[in-house]
Scaffold this motif. Sequence first.
Motif, PDB file in Angstrom:
ATOM      1  N   THR A 173       0.894  -1.226  -0.118  1.00  0.00           N
ATOM      2  CA  THR A 173      -0.054  -0.148  -0.071  1.00  0.00           C
ATOM      3  C   THR A 173       0.898   1.243   0.020  1.00  0.00           C
ATOM      4  O   THR A 173       1.511   1.620   0.991  1.00  0.00           O
ATOM      5  CB  THR A 173      -0.999  -0.055   1.280  1.00  0.00           C
ATOM      6  OG1 THR A 173      -0.186   0.257   2.365  1.00  0.00           O
ATOM      7  CG2 THR A 173      -1.675  -1.224   1.465  1.00  0.00           C
ATOM      8  N   GLY A 175      -0.204   4.191   0.023  1.00  0.00           N
ATOM      9  CA  GLY A 175      -0.603   5.274   0.791  1.00  0.00           C
ATOM     10  C   GLY A 175      -1.196   6.545   0.561  1.00  0.00           C
ATOM     11  O   GLY A 175      -1.531   7.447   1.069  1.00  0.00           O
TER      12      GLY A 175
ATOM     13  N   HIS B  87      -0.790   7.540   8.440  1.00  0.00           N
ATOM     14  CA  HIS B  87      -1.457   6.503   7.458  1.00  0.00           C
ATOM     15  C   HIS B  87      -0.965   4.997   7.651  1.00  0.00           C
ATOM     16  O   HIS B  87      -1.606   4.128   7.539  1.00  0.00           O
ATOM     17  CB  HIS B  87      -1.236   7.105   5.935  1.00  0.00           C
ATOM     18  CG  HIS B  87      -1.669   5.879   4.812  1.00  0.00           C
ATOM     19  ND1 HIS B  87      -2.894   6.321   4.403  1.00  0.00           N
ATOM     20  CD2 HIS B  87      -1.061   5.109   4.179  1.00  0.00           C
ATOM     21  CE1 HIS B  87      -2.956   5.247   3.445  1.00  0.00           C
ATOM     22  NE2 HIS B  87      -1.986   4.603   3.181  1.00  0.00           N
ATOM     23  N   ARG B  88       0.365   4.874   7.565  1.00  0.00           N
ATOM     24  CA  ARG B  88       0.939   3.775   7.804  1.00  0.00           C
ATOM     25  C   ARG B  88       0.619   2.985   9.058  1.00  0.00           C
ATOM     26  O   ARG B  88       0.315   1.599   8.909  1.00  0.00           O
ATOM     27  CB  ARG B  88       2.410   3.771   7.672  1.00  0.00           C
ATOM     28  CG  ARG B  88       2.941   3.952   6.487  1.00  0.00           C
ATOM     29  CD  ARG B  88       4.367   3.766   6.460  1.00  0.00           C
ATOM     30  NE  ARG B  88       5.258   4.020   7.667  1.00  0.00           N
ATOM     31  CZ  ARG B  88       5.718   5.060   8.038  1.00  0.00           C
ATOM     32  NH1 ARG B  88       5.648   6.146   6.962  1.00  0.00           N
ATOM     33  NH2 ARG B  88       6.280   5.217   9.061  1.00  0.00           N
ATOM     34  N   CYS B  91      -3.142   1.780   8.505  1.00  0.00           N
ATOM     35  CA  CYS B  91      -2.926   0.734   7.645  1.00  0.00           C
ATOM     36  C   CYS B  91      -2.672  -0.615   8.002  1.00  0.00           C
ATOM     37  O   CYS B  91      -3.153  -1.459   7.763  1.00  0.00           O
ATOM     38  CB  CYS B  91      -1.898   0.902   6.332  1.00  0.00           C
ATOM     39  SG  CYS B  91      -2.954   1.361   4.809  1.00  0.00           S
ATOM     40  N   TYR B  92      -1.508  -0.586   9.064  1.00  0.00           N
ATOM     41  CA  TYR B  92      -0.923  -1.705   9.597  1.00  0.00           C
ATOM     42  C   TYR B  92      -2.101  -2.294  10.477  1.00  0.00           C
ATOM     43  O   TYR B  92      -2.278  -3.614  10.190  1.00  0.00           O
ATOM     44  CB  TYR B  92       0.138  -1.305  10.315  1.00  0.00           C
ATOM     45  CG  TYR B  92       0.933  -2.673  10.658  1.00  0.00           C
ATOM     46  CD1 TYR B  92       1.924  -3.175   9.968  1.00  0.00           C
ATOM     47  CD2 TYR B  92       0.775  -3.117  11.953  1.00  0.00           C
ATOM     48  CE1 TYR B  92       2.490  -4.378  10.555  1.00  0.00           C
ATOM     49  CE2 TYR B  92       1.042  -4.324  12.560  1.00  0.00           C
ATOM     50  CZ  TYR B  92       2.083  -5.033  11.565  1.00  0.00           C
ATOM     51  OH  TYR B  92       2.855  -6.057  11.905  1.00  0.00           O
ATOM     52  N   ALA B  95      -5.056  -3.511   8.240  1.00  0.00           N
ATOM     53  CA  ALA B  95      -4.705  -4.642   6.992  1.00  0.00           C
ATOM     54  C   ALA B  95      -3.913  -5.945   7.805  1.00  0.00           C
ATOM     55  O   ALA B  95      -4.299  -7.026   7.686  1.00  0.00           O
ATOM     56  CB  ALA B  95      -3.836  -4.267   6.064  1.00  0.00           C
ATOM     57  N   PRO B 102      -6.651  -5.326   1.938  1.00  0.00           N
ATOM     58  CA  PRO B 102      -5.599  -4.252   1.953  1.00  0.00           C
ATOM     59  C   PRO B 102      -6.198  -2.883   1.307  1.00  0.00           C
ATOM     60  O   PRO B 102      -6.145  -1.902   1.567  1.00  0.00           O
ATOM     61  CB  PRO B 102      -4.498  -4.865   1.076  1.00  0.00           C
ATOM     62  CG  PRO B 102      -4.646  -6.317   1.503  1.00  0.00           C
ATOM     63  CD  PRO B 102      -6.120  -6.679   1.529  1.00  0.00           C
ATOM     64  N   ALA B 105      -8.579  -1.266   3.650  1.00  0.00           N
ATOM     65  CA  ALA B 105      -7.629  -0.843   4.563  1.00  0.00           C
ATOM     66  C   ALA B 105      -7.016   0.575   4.347  1.00  0.00           C
ATOM     67  O   ALA B 105      -7.072   1.489   4.881  1.00  0.00           O
ATOM     68  CB  ALA B 105      -6.802  -1.741   5.103  1.00  0.00           C
ATOM     69  N   LYS B 106      -6.717   0.357   3.003  1.00  0.00           N
ATOM     70  CA  LYS B 106      -5.850   1.645   2.509  1.00  0.00           C
ATOM     71  C   LYS B 106      -6.973   2.836   2.422  1.00  0.00           C
ATOM     72  O   LYS B 106      -6.660   3.909   2.855  1.00  0.00           O
ATOM     73  CB  LYS B 106      -5.239   1.573   1.025  1.00  0.00           C
ATOM     74  CG  LYS B 106      -4.305   2.612   0.897  1.00  0.00           C
ATOM     75  CD  LYS B 106      -3.666   2.251  -0.482  1.00  0.00           C
ATOM     76  CE  LYS B 106      -4.435   2.782  -1.718  1.00  0.00           C
ATOM     77  NZ  LYS B 106      -3.548   2.613  -2.834  1.00  0.00           N
ATOM     78  N   ALA B 109      -7.748   3.959   5.811  1.00  0.00           N
ATOM     79  CA  ALA B 109      -6.748   4.635   6.461  1.00  0.00           C
ATOM     80  C   ALA B 109      -6.563   5.876   5.965  1.00  0.00           C
ATOM     81  O   ALA B 109      -6.435   7.073   6.553  1.00  0.00           O
ATOM     82  CB  ALA B 109      -5.414   3.994   6.301  1.00  0.00           C
ATOM     83  N   CYS B 110      -6.719   6.143   4.471  1.00  0.00           N
ATOM     84  CA  CYS B 110      -6.831   7.464   3.790  1.00  0.00           C
ATOM     85  C   CYS B 110      -7.679   8.536   4.229  1.00  0.00           C
ATOM     86  O   CYS B 110      -7.630   9.752   4.301  1.00  0.00           O
ATOM     87  CB  CYS B 110      -7.104   7.410   2.308  1.00  0.00           C
ATOM     88  SG  CYS B 110      -5.332   7.087   1.528  1.00  0.00           S
TER      89      CYS B 110
END
Lengths: 184, 184
Positions: A173, A175, B87-88, B91-92, B95, B102, B105-106, B109-110
């Motif tokens: 991802t 991002g 974001h990361r 995401c973590y 996901a 994923p 999830a992205k 997260a965004c």
Amino acid sequence: MVKETEETRVQQTASMEDYLKAIALLGRKEARATVTNISKLLKVKKPSVTSALAKLSGMGLVVHKRYGSVDLTPDGFKAAQDVYHRHRILCYLLADILKVDPKIAKDDACRMEHALSPSSLERLDQFIRFTRNCPHGTPDCLEGFNYYLKHGSRSKDIMFRCRAAEQSNRESTNGVKARKESRR
Amino acid sequence: MVKETEETRVQQTASMEDYLKAIALLGRKEARATVTNISKLLKVKKPSVTSALAKLSGMGLVVHKRYGSVDLTPDGFKAAQDVYHRHRILCYLLADILKVDPKIAKDDACRMEHALSPSSLERLDQFIRFTRNCPHGTPDCLEGFNYYLKHGSRSKDIMFRCRAAEQSNRESTNGVKARKESRR
DNA sequence: CCAGAAAGTTAGTCAAATCTAACAATCATA
DNA sequence: TATGATTGTTAGATTTGACTAACTTTCTGG
């Protein structure tokens, strides 16, 4: 023939979700859902409430008699429940699992609740249920995490019960997601 | 005298954070950060980018030469890193820990990255670090959760290692926060 | 070098969600 | 029941961040 569980759920904006949540909340207390109360709760001016109610009426989510009562329709109630569920789940994660200060947790949940997809909500819900239904109380992981939070390192005692297991650790991802599609 | 770690970090809007993130991302690839590229990445039209760049310039976060290059200032870089970090982490969580698809999830997260406070970020970060630095691999809790996700119930085998411990379980936070203050 | 393509900008429009100021309805009580 | 306070609404302004249409600048291949 259409599935009866039809999720025709029209995506609300964050703002409209906030109004729905406020109306639901006030509705089930001594405090009635009135323009003034909603206005105070959300800290917006009264004309903003009137205008929001007009919009929600148009969407069939509330019934608003001029100069009178404010009530959720069944659809509106469902929508409000939905937001509030997302809110509670996020709050629980932040405050009860991650031990974030409750006030901050609530504020964060109030903003993040508008961005949580059904899939993520579902998984979060499962995770929380998982951490709560341990027949012996706090599962090891949370106990271990609480120790870790307090002391900055793992408890040897708790740690040794940790099993060897490989974890495939993809870094995926990149991002960035299009702004357009990330709107609700 | 002011603390040198002064966090004068002016709160960006979600939109501006997206632009910063996109610029940072494009900047460190073969693909240069240009109006057209930013426009494609965020799926907005080019005039929107030009106008956003003007705003970010005004805030001292990017340097934009007319008809020319787009570069982050040190402050802009820091701000972009900051968003990307949030974001990361999200995401973590979604996901890798909660096993959300994923892509979803992205996307989540965004949207959520704009709403995560420093405190919550910090705790989330600690939690993730906690789950990752187990000297034997996946900690029991995640192993147990993965089993639970797959089979809908706990593994007896994993479960018995769970300790008895009481958990004070407050039901707090009524769930509504003023709209005004929840803006960034 | 210059003509068309590509990239970028300007100007003006729109929609959402807020606000203020002023007006209208309702309530509460003397 | 009149009247002042409270509550609610209307009208119009503002801000933000997007958009389209039309223009300008820069690049590129013949």
